[in-house]
Scaffold this motif. Structure first.
Motif, PDB file in Angstrom:
ATOM      1  N   SER A  93       0.830  -1.209   0.000  1.00 46.97           N
ATOM      2  CA  SER A  93       0.000   0.000   0.000  1.00 46.97           C
ATOM      3  C   SER A  93       0.868   1.265   0.000  1.00 46.97           C
ATOM      4  CB  SER A  93      -0.920  -0.008   1.225  1.00 46.97           C
ATOM      5  OG  SER A  93      -1.592   1.220   1.358  1.00 46.97           O
ATOM      6  N   PHE A  94       1.927   1.244   0.797  1.00 48.00           N
ATOM      7  CA  PHE A  94       2.828   2.390   0.899  1.00 48.00           C
ATOM      8  C   PHE A  94       3.514   2.658  -0.443  1.00 48.00           C
ATOM      9  CE2 PHE A  94       7.103   4.091   2.063  1.00 48.00           C
ATOM     10  CZ  PHE A  94       6.677   5.310   2.574  1.00 48.00           C
ATOM     11  N   VAL A  95       4.026   1.610  -1.077  1.00 50.38           N
ATOM     12  CA  VAL A  95       4.701   1.751  -2.377  1.00 50.38           C
ATOM     13  C   VAL A  95       3.730   2.313  -3.406  1.00 50.38           C
ATOM     14  CG1 VAL A  95       5.751   0.469  -4.293  1.00 50.38           C
ATOM     15  CG2 VAL A  95       6.467   0.002  -1.941  1.00 50.38           C
ATOM     16  N   SER A  96       2.521   1.780  -3.430  1.00 50.20           N
ATOM     17  CA  SER A  96       1.509   2.250  -4.378  1.00 50.20           C
ATOM     18  C   SER A  96       1.197   3.731  -4.162  1.00 50.20           C
ATOM     19  CB  SER A  96       0.240   1.412  -4.215  1.00 50.20           C
ATOM     20  OG  SER A  96      -0.777   1.895  -5.043  1.00 50.20           O
ATOM     21  N   THR A  97       1.045   4.126  -2.913  1.00 43.90           N
ATOM     22  CA  THR A  97       0.737   5.524  -2.586  1.00 43.90           C
ATOM     23  C   THR A  97       1.895   6.445  -2.970  1.00 43.90           C
ATOM     24  OG1 THR A  97      -0.713   4.835  -0.793  1.00 43.90           O
ATOM     25  CG2 THR A  97       0.119   7.095  -0.702  1.00 43.90           C
ATOM     26  N   MET A  98       3.110   6.010  -2.689  1.00 41.28           N
ATOM     27  CA  MET A  98       4.279   6.827  -3.023  1.00 41.28           C
ATOM     28  C   MET A  98       4.425   6.971  -4.540  1.00 41.28           C
ATOM     29  SD  MET A  98       5.566   7.815  -0.132  1.00 41.28           S
ATOM     30  CE  MET A  98       7.306   8.156  -0.226  1.00 41.28           C
ATOM     31  N   LYS A  99       4.159   5.888  -5.282  1.00 38.94           N
ATOM     32  CA  LYS A  99       4.232   5.957  -6.753  1.00 38.94           C
ATOM     33  C   LYS A  99       3.205   6.938  -7.289  1.00 38.94           C
ATOM     34  CE  LYS A  99       6.085   1.614  -8.462  1.00 38.94           C
ATOM     35  NZ  LYS A  99       5.786   0.340  -9.131  1.00 38.94           N
ATOM     36  N   THR A 100       1.969   6.836  -6.791  1.00 36.50           N
ATOM     37  CA  THR A 100       0.904   7.732  -7.232  1.00 36.50           C
ATOM     38  C   THR A 100       1.265   9.187  -6.950  1.00 36.50           C
ATOM     39  OG1 THR A 100      -0.770   6.023  -6.863  1.00 36.50           O
ATOM     40  CG2 THR A 100      -1.556   8.302  -6.953  1.00 36.50           C
ATOM     41  N   ALA A 101       1.917   9.432  -5.814  1.00 35.12           N
ATOM     42  CA  ALA A 101       2.316  10.793  -5.435  1.00 35.12           C
ATOM     43  C   ALA A 101       3.586  11.244  -6.149  1.00 35.12           C
ATOM     44  CB  ALA A 101       2.519  10.871  -3.923  1.00 35.12           C
ATOM     45  N   GLY A 102       4.257  10.306  -6.832  1.00 34.56           N
ATOM     46  CA  GLY A 102       5.507  10.642  -7.507  1.00 34.56           C
ATOM     47  C   GLY A 102       6.646  10.914  -6.532  1.00 34.56           C
ATOM     48  N   THR A 103       6.588  10.280  -5.375  1.00 30.33           N
ATOM     49  CA  THR A 103       7.583  10.484  -4.327  1.00 30.33           C
ATOM     50  C   THR A 103       8.510   9.275  -4.243  1.00 30.33           C
ATOM     51  OG1 THR A 103       5.939  11.754  -3.091  1.00 30.33           O
ATOM     52  CG2 THR A 103       7.862  10.990  -1.859  1.00 30.33           C
ATOM     53  N   ALA A 104       9.800   9.549  -4.093  1.00 32.02           N
ATOM     54  CA  ALA A 104      10.774   8.462  -3.982  1.00 32.02           C
ATOM     55  C   ALA A 104      10.593   7.726  -2.652  1.00 32.02           C
ATOM     56  CB  ALA A 104      12.193   9.016  -4.063  1.00 32.02           C
ATOM     57  N   LEU A 105      10.801   6.422  -2.709  1.00 30.39           N
ATOM     58  CA  LEU A 105      10.729   5.611  -1.485  1.00 30.39           C
ATOM     59  C   LEU A 105      11.961   5.843  -0.619  1.00 30.39           C
ATOM     60  CD1 LEU A 105       9.589   2.091  -2.754  1.00 30.39           C
ATOM     61  CD2 LEU A 105       8.317   3.629  -1.257  1.00 30.39           C
ATOM     62  N   PRO A 106      11.784   5.871   0.693  1.00 31.68           N
ATOM     63  CA  PRO A 106      12.975   5.876   1.559  1.00 31.68           C
ATOM     64  C   PRO A 106      13.696   4.545   1.408  1.00 31.68           C
ATOM     65  CG  PRO A 106      10.940   5.794   2.864  1.00 31.68           C
ATOM     66  CD  PRO A 106      10.550   5.878   1.426  1.00 31.68           C
ATOM     67  N   GLU A 107      14.956   4.515   1.778  1.00 33.96           N
ATOM     68  CA  GLU A 107      15.735   3.282   1.648  1.00 33.96           C
ATOM     69  C   GLU A 107      16.382   2.925   2.974  1.00 33.96           C
ATOM     70  OE1 GLU A 107      18.612   3.654  -1.470  1.00 33.96           O
ATOM     71  OE2 GLU A 107      17.098   4.048  -3.000  1.00 33.96           O
ATOM     72  N   ASN A 108      16.532   1.617   3.195  1.00 32.83           N
ATOM     73  CA  ASN A 108      17.336   1.134   4.314  1.00 32.83           C
ATOM     74  C   ASN A 108      18.802   1.211   3.902  1.00 32.83           C
ATOM     75  OD1 ASN A 108      15.040   0.480   5.789  1.00 32.83           O
ATOM     76  ND2 ASN A 108      15.031  -1.643   5.109  1.00 32.83           N
ATOM     77  N   SER A 109      19.681   1.424   4.867  1.00 36.33           N
ATOM     78  CA  SER A 109      21.114   1.415   4.549  1.00 36.33           C
ATOM     79  C   SER A 109      21.548  -0.018   4.226  1.00 36.33           C
ATOM     80  CB  SER A 109      21.936   1.966   5.713  1.00 36.33           C
ATOM     81  OG  SER A 109      21.833   1.123   6.847  1.00 36.33           O
ATOM     82  N   ALA A 110      22.634  -0.157   3.484  1.00 33.59           N
ATOM     83  CA  ALA A 110      23.113  -1.476   3.058  1.00 33.59           C
ATOM     84  C   ALA A 110      23.410  -2.398   4.244  1.00 33.59           C
ATOM     85  CB  ALA A 110      24.357  -1.327   2.178  1.00 33.59           C
ATOM     86  N   ASP A 111      23.901  -1.830   5.344  1.00 28.30           N
ATOM     87  CA  ASP A 111      24.208  -2.651   6.524  1.00 28.30           C
ATOM     88  C   ASP A 111      22.991  -2.849   7.435  1.00 28.30           C
ATOM     89  OD1 ASP A 111      23.926  -0.176   7.743  1.00 28.30           O
ATOM     90  OD2 ASP A 111      25.954  -0.132   8.569  1.00 28.30           O
ATOM     91  N   LEU A 112      21.856  -2.287   7.038  1.00 29.86           N
ATOM     92  CA  LEU A 112      20.585  -2.365   7.762  1.00 29.86           C
ATOM     93  C   LEU A 112      20.628  -1.746   9.159  1.00 29.86           C
ATOM     94  CD1 LEU A 112      19.235  -5.882   6.694  1.00 29.86           C
ATOM     95  CD2 LEU A 112      18.633  -3.630   5.787  1.00 29.86           C
ATOM     96  N   MET A 113      21.584  -0.867   9.402  1.00 29.41           N
ATOM     97  CA  MET A 113      21.642  -0.190  10.696  1.00 29.41           C
ATOM     98  C   MET A 113      20.729   1.041  10.717  1.00 29.41           C
ATOM     99  SD  MET A 113      23.391  -2.209  12.440  1.00 29.41           S
ATOM    100  CE  MET A 113      23.499  -1.287  13.938  1.00 29.41           C
ATOM    101  N   ARG A 114      20.430   1.564   9.552  1.00 28.83           N
ATOM    102  CA  ARG A 114      19.469   2.667   9.428  1.00 28.83           C
ATOM    103  C   ARG A 114      18.320   2.151   8.577  1.00 28.83           C
ATOM    104  NH1 ARG A 114      21.459   7.616  11.092  1.00 28.83           N
ATOM    105  NH2 ARG A 114      19.962   8.726   9.808  1.00 28.83           N
TER     106      ARG A 114
END
Length: 190
Positions: free
Chosen positions: A93-114
Motif C-alpha cells: 500500500s505504501f509503495v503504491s501511494t508513493m508511486k501515485t504521489a511521484g515520491t521516492a521511497l525511503p531506503e534502508n542502509s546497506a548494513d541495515l543499521m538505518r
C-alpha cells in the motif's frame, strides 16, 4: 515481559524516580516510533548505551541500563505470520501511494543499521490501522546483527529481540538492573 533500556545514568535515575520515558521518533528507527527495549537482555541494553556514549554529540556521558516490566498489549509481533503479512500488505500500500504521489521511497542502509524504509512502512501500518480505530501498543522484532559466532554458524554476535513500546501505559514499572545480571567480559576471545 522484561525489557531493558540503555540510557545515560542520570536518565536512568529520573526514570526510576517516576519520570516518563521519551519516545524515539527517528526516521530510521527499526520498529517505528516508540520507547525501545531489548527483550530479556540487560547486557545488550548496556552495550547500546556504551556504543552511543562513544559517538560525537552523544547525550550519554555515563552509560546505564534499566529494566522494565512490559505488557505488550496489541503487539505487532514480527515473529508471527499474521504480523509479517500485515507489514507486507502495508508495504504494498505504501509503495503504491508513493508511486501515485511521484515520491521516492525511503531506503534502508546497506548494513541495515538505518532502517528508513522499514520505519516508513511501520508508520504507514500505524496510519492504516488508526483509520480503522485500531492502535498498536507495541512492535516486536528479531534482528540478526554483526558477524557469525564461528565459521558456518547461523548464530550471530548481536542477534536480539527488540521491542518498541508505542503506548507508554504498557510499561507497568521500572527497576534497577542488578550487577549480577551484567557480563563483565572485556573480549569475545575469552
Amino acid at each position: 515481559m522484561l525489557g531493558y533500556h540503555g540510557c545515560d545514568a542520570a536518565v536512568a535515575e529520573d526514570l526510576l524516580a517516576g519520570k516518563p520515558f521519551k519516545k524515539s521518533e527517528n526516521r530510521y528507527d527499526w520498529l517505528g516510533p516508540g520507547i525501545y527495549f531489548w527483550e530479556a537482555n540487560p547486557q545488550r541494553g548496556l552495550d547500546f548505551a556504551i556504543e552511543l556514549s562513544g559517538r560525537k554529540k552523544s547525550s550519554i556521558k555515563q552509560p546505564a541500563v534499566i529494566g522494565a516490566v512490559i505488557d505488550l498489549g496489541l503487539c505487532l509481533d514480527m515473529t508471527t505470520l499474521d504480523s509479517i503479512e500485515r507489514v507486507r500488505k502495508a508495504h504494498h500500500s505504501f509503495v503504491s501511494t508513493m508511486k501515485t504521489a511521484g515520491t521516492a521511497l525511503p531506503e534502508n542502509s546497506a548494513d541495515l543499521m538505518r532502517r528508513d524504509l522499514d520505519c516508513a512502512v511501520i508508520n504507514w501500518l500505524h496510519f492504516m490501522l488508526e483509520s480503522e480505530n485500531t492502535k498498536i501498543d507495541s512492535v516486536r522484532g528479531v534482528f540478526i546483527e554483526k558477524d557469525p559466532i564461528y565459521a558456518q554458524s547461523g548464530f550471530y554476535e548481536k542477534t536480539h529481540i527488540q521491542i518498541a513500546v508505542c503506548n507508554s501505559v504498557c510499561i507497568k514499572g521500572v527497576f534497577r538492573v542488578p550487577e549480577t545480571q551484567l557480563l563483565h567480559w572485556t573480549s569475545h576471545d575469552e
